[in-house]
Design a protein around this motif. Structure first.
Motif, PDB file in Angstrom:
ATOM      1  N   LEU A 294       0.827  -1.207   0.000  1.00  0.00           N
ATOM      2  CA  LEU A 294       0.000   0.000   0.000  1.00  0.00           C
ATOM      3  C   LEU A 294       0.862   1.258   0.000  1.00  0.00           C
ATOM      4  CD1 LEU A 294      -3.018   0.947   0.246  1.00  0.00           C
ATOM      5  CD2 LEU A 294      -2.556   1.225   2.693  1.00  0.00           C
ATOM      6  N   GLU A 295       1.938   1.239   0.798  1.00  0.00           N
ATOM      7  CA  GLU A 295       2.772   2.431   0.941  1.00  0.00           C
ATOM      8  C   GLU A 295       3.545   2.767  -0.325  1.00  0.00           C
ATOM      9  OE1 GLU A 295       1.779   1.049   4.980  1.00  0.00           O
ATOM     10  OE2 GLU A 295       2.466   0.060   3.153  1.00  0.00           O
ATOM     11  N   THR A 296       3.806   1.793  -1.159  1.00  0.00           N
ATOM     12  CA  THR A 296       4.545   2.066  -2.390  1.00  0.00           C
ATOM     13  C   THR A 296       3.604   2.240  -3.588  1.00  0.00           C
ATOM     14  OG1 THR A 296       4.844  -0.285  -2.999  1.00  0.00           O
ATOM     15  CG2 THR A 296       6.459   0.700  -1.511  1.00  0.00           C
ATOM     16  N   LEU A 297       2.595   1.386  -3.678  1.00  0.00           N
ATOM     17  CA  LEU A 297       1.718   1.389  -4.843  1.00  0.00           C
ATOM     18  C   LEU A 297       0.675   2.498  -4.814  1.00  0.00           C
ATOM     19  CD1 LEU A 297       1.139  -2.462  -5.110  1.00  0.00           C
ATOM     20  CD2 LEU A 297       2.650  -1.063  -6.529  1.00  0.00           C
ATOM     21  N   GLU A 298       0.162   2.795  -3.614  1.00  0.00           N
ATOM     22  CA  GLU A 298      -0.875   3.820  -3.507  1.00  0.00           C
ATOM     23  C   GLU A 298      -0.303   5.154  -3.024  1.00  0.00           C
ATOM     24  OE1 GLU A 298      -4.175   6.239  -2.003  1.00  0.00           O
ATOM     25  OE2 GLU A 298      -2.553   5.382  -0.795  1.00  0.00           O
ATOM     26  N   GLU A 299       0.434   5.115  -1.936  1.00  0.00           N
ATOM     27  CA  GLU A 299       0.926   6.362  -1.344  1.00  0.00           C
ATOM     28  C   GLU A 299       1.933   7.077  -2.231  1.00  0.00           C
ATOM     29  OE1 GLU A 299       3.032   7.987   2.782  1.00  0.00           O
ATOM     30  OE2 GLU A 299       2.409   5.895   2.612  1.00  0.00           O
ATOM     31  N   ILE A 300       2.831   6.314  -2.850  1.00  0.00           N
ATOM     32  CA  ILE A 300       3.853   6.930  -3.696  1.00  0.00           C
ATOM     33  C   ILE A 300       3.428   6.946  -5.168  1.00  0.00           C
ATOM     34  CG2 ILE A 300       6.207   6.715  -4.576  1.00  0.00           C
ATOM     35  CD1 ILE A 300       6.049   7.806  -1.745  1.00  0.00           C
ATOM     36  N   ALA A 301       3.163   5.774  -5.750  1.00  0.00           N
ATOM     37  CA  ALA A 301       2.926   5.684  -7.189  1.00  0.00           C
ATOM     38  C   ALA A 301       1.632   6.354  -7.626  1.00  0.00           C
ATOM     39  CB  ALA A 301       2.923   4.218  -7.620  1.00  0.00           C
ATOM     40  N   MET A 302       0.665   6.495  -6.714  1.00  0.00           N
ATOM     41  CA  MET A 302      -0.589   7.158  -7.071  1.00  0.00           C
ATOM     42  C   MET A 302      -0.697   8.538  -6.432  1.00  0.00           C
ATOM     43  SD  MET A 302      -3.305   4.000  -6.899  1.00  0.00           S
ATOM     44  CE  MET A 302      -3.112   2.556  -7.930  1.00  0.00           C
ATOM     45  N   GLU A 303      -0.781   8.593  -5.098  1.00  0.00           N
ATOM     46  CA  GLU A 303      -0.943   9.880  -4.423  1.00  0.00           C
ATOM     47  C   GLU A 303       0.277  10.769  -4.617  1.00  0.00           C
ATOM     48  OE1 GLU A 303      -1.990   9.638  -0.344  1.00  0.00           O
ATOM     49  OE2 GLU A 303      -4.057   9.019  -0.730  1.00  0.00           O
ATOM     50  N   GLY A 304       1.465  10.193  -4.462  1.00  0.00           N
ATOM     51  CA  GLY A 304       2.685  10.980  -4.615  1.00  0.00           C
ATOM     52  C   GLY A 304       2.821  11.561  -6.012  1.00  0.00           C
ATOM     53  N   LYS A 305       2.515  10.744  -6.995  1.00  0.00           N
ATOM     54  CA  LYS A 305       2.576  11.218  -8.387  1.00  0.00           C
ATOM     55  C   LYS A 305       1.587  12.354  -8.609  1.00  0.00           C
ATOM     56  CE  LYS A 305       2.031   9.644 -13.158  1.00  0.00           C
ATOM     57  NZ  LYS A 305       1.788   8.463 -14.044  1.00  0.00           N
ATOM     58  N   GLU A 306       0.383  12.206  -8.084  1.00  0.00           N
ATOM     59  CA  GLU A 306      -0.636  13.245  -8.241  1.00  0.00           C
ATOM     60  C   GLU A 306      -0.199  14.553  -7.596  1.00  0.00           C
ATOM     61  OE1 GLU A 306      -5.356  14.049  -7.098  1.00  0.00           O
ATOM     62  OE2 GLU A 306      -4.476  12.049  -6.864  1.00  0.00           O
ATOM     63  N   GLU A 307       0.372  14.462  -6.396  1.00  0.00           N
ATOM     64  CA  GLU A 307       0.842  15.663  -5.700  1.00  0.00           C
ATOM     65  C   GLU A 307       1.939  16.358  -6.501  1.00  0.00           C
ATOM     66  OE1 GLU A 307       2.189  14.404  -1.903  1.00  0.00           O
ATOM     67  OE2 GLU A 307       0.193  13.918  -1.137  1.00  0.00           O
ATOM     68  N   PHE A 308       2.876  15.581  -7.008  1.00  0.00           N
ATOM     69  CA  PHE A 308       4.019  16.149  -7.727  1.00  0.00           C
ATOM     70  C   PHE A 308       3.581  16.810  -9.028  1.00  0.00           C
ATOM     71  CE2 PHE A 308       7.625  15.602 -10.715  1.00  0.00           C
ATOM     72  CZ  PHE A 308       8.554  16.378 -10.046  1.00  0.00           C
ATOM     73  N   LEU A 309       2.756  16.138  -9.793  1.00  0.00           N
ATOM     74  CA  LEU A 309       2.297  16.698 -11.069  1.00  0.00           C
ATOM     75  C   LEU A 309       1.402  17.912 -10.852  1.00  0.00           C
ATOM     76  CD1 LEU A 309       1.561  13.451 -13.114  1.00  0.00           C
ATOM     77  CD2 LEU A 309       3.633  14.853 -13.108  1.00  0.00           C
ATOM     78  N   LYS A 310       0.590  17.876  -9.819  1.00  0.00           N
ATOM     79  CA  LYS A 310      -0.285  19.007  -9.503  1.00  0.00           C
ATOM     80  C   LYS A 310       0.531  20.248  -9.140  1.00  0.00           C
ATOM     81  CE  LYS A 310      -4.223  20.307  -6.585  1.00  0.00           C
ATOM     82  NZ  LYS A 310      -5.144  19.855  -5.501  1.00  0.00           N
ATOM     83  N   ALA A 311       1.700  20.009  -8.518  1.00  0.00           N
ATOM     84  CA  ALA A 311       2.555  21.119  -8.113  1.00  0.00           C
ATOM     85  C   ALA A 311       3.395  21.665  -9.265  1.00  0.00           C
ATOM     86  CB  ALA A 311       3.468  20.676  -6.971  1.00  0.00           C
ATOM     87  N   GLY A 312       3.276  21.046 -10.439  1.00  0.00           N
ATOM     88  CA  GLY A 312       4.012  21.539 -11.593  1.00  0.00           C
ATOM     89  C   GLY A 312       5.053  20.602 -12.138  1.00  0.00           C
ATOM     90  N   GLY A 313       5.145  19.408 -11.583  1.00  0.00           N
ATOM     91  CA  GLY A 313       6.087  18.425 -12.097  1.00  0.00           C
ATOM     92  C   GLY A 313       5.675  17.935 -13.472  1.00  0.00           C
ATOM     93  N   GLU A 314       6.630  17.416 -14.208  1.00  0.00           N
ATOM     94  CA  GLU A 314       6.370  16.979 -15.578  1.00  0.00           C
ATOM     95  C   GLU A 314       6.431  15.458 -15.748  1.00  0.00           C
ATOM     96  OE1 GLU A 314       9.205  19.055 -17.924  1.00  0.00           O
ATOM     97  OE2 GLU A 314       8.362  21.044 -17.501  1.00  0.00           O
TER      98      GLU A 314
END
Length: 338
Positions: A294-314
């Motif tokens: 859960l901590e890698t697949l959801e927290e990082i690969a999903m939520e983390g990706k969403e946070e980063f891209l929303k903040a302007g990541g590419e």
């Protein structure tokens, strides 16, 4: 007769709120996870947390659940199968929380005539809430149900060269052909007090030194059980193997609970601010885990990706754990045979 018990964290039996609540109750009521007096732990867990968190966690598990079941369980079973095919010793699998339990794993070995058990906690770094709780429970079960058994265990392997090579090569292979600005080594967080409690010298650790971490660099007997030092040491050795420059990587900690100070810097805070600092293409590796969960697949690969891209990541690359890779299997088998 000798045998091996591989032990991972565990998972709910299903994504139902009922099963998630049962799993979280067992997990959070562990005195080495929430290290408060039982009366207080009961109020926090059963009076507060279990009234709200199971429903939220169930939704998260549903996002990552596979047709075969929990990813962590499925990947651990695949690892077991591959290891068993490469050694003549009986090998069983257990979870610290949920099923198959450590008692079930020991019983399986007992039924095969095993008397000497090598316990393999599947955690690279030592922590009170992971390695310790496995070994303590195993010993309690031995005394109560398997007094004829003898135990040995593989200690934290965060710095073993063969493990570092597997981890580093996995990062290298997953980033081949990709453009990236920085690699973030995101480790699971723990409360700062857990670091202090694990300090056998009672004087060395300064867990809130999140900038220079000088105590982690200074040689000490405390490092044998210091989670924070071991996280930084894992990173250091992988960085050396991959020949990364200082600006190409950073260390952070994820999955904190509200209330107490946990190890910093926090992964989610970095994901939010990196794009404005010019880090547009980010790779994240999670070396506190050998199996995706859960901590890698959801927290990082999903939520983390969403946070980063929303903040302007590419671009955001979540690097998988080493799971049941053939190279990792070979390393485990070598340790077992030794």
């Amino acid at each position: 007769m000798k045998g091996v018990l591989l032990v991972n964290l565990g998972s709910p039996a299903s994504t139902s709120t009922k099963d998630v609540r049962k799993y979280l109750d067992e997990f959070l009521m562990d005195e080495r996870v929430i290290d408060a007096p039982r009366w207080l732990r009961t109020i926090l867990v059963r009076g507060i947390i279990l009234n709200t968190r199971p429903k939220k966690s169930a939704k998260a598990y549903k996002k990552i659940w596979w047709d075969e079941g929990s990813p962590l369980i499925v990947l651990s079973e695949r690892l077991l199968d591959k290891v068993q095919k490469k050694t003549e010793l009986p090998v069983s699998l257990a979870m610290r929380y949920g099923s198959p339990s450590i008692k079930m794993g020991l019983q399986e070995l007992h039924d095969k005539g095993v008397t000497d058990v090598l316990i393999v906690p599947l955690y690279p770094q030592h922590a009170m809430a992971t390695t310790d709780t496995i070994l303590v429970l195993a010993e309690e079960l031995r005394q109560a149900f398997f007094p004829q058994m003898k135990f040995k265990h593989i200690p934290a392997f965060y710095h073993k060269k063969d493990y570092i090579k597997v981890l580093a090569e996995s990062i290298k292979n997953n980033l081949e052909g990709k453009e990236w600005d920085k690699i973030l080594f995101s480790y699971h967080g723990i409360p700062e007090r857990h670091v202090r409690k694990s300090d056998i010298t009672k004087s060395h650790c300064k867990p809130n030194d999140s900038v220079n971490f000088e105590c982690c660099k200074t040689s000490s007997a405390a490092h044998e059980f210091c989670y924070k030092h071991q996280c930084y040491e894992t990173t250091k050795q992988v960085v050396e193997y991959l020949d990364l420059q200082p600006h190409q990587y950073f260390v952070s900690f994820q999955s904190r609970l509200a209330g107490d100070p946990w190890l910093q810097p926090y992964t989610d805070k970095l994901l939010e601010k990196y794009p404005e600092e010019g880090v547009k293409k980010l790779a994240v590796v999670t070396p506190a885990f050998v199996s995706d969960c859960l901590e890698t697949l959801e927290e990082i690969a999903m939520e983390g990706k969403e946070e980063f891209l929303k903040a302007g990541g590419e671009a955001f690359y979540a690097i998988p754990c080493i799971n049941d890779s053939d190279a990792w299997v070979d390393v485990l088998v070598n340790w077992i045979e030794e």
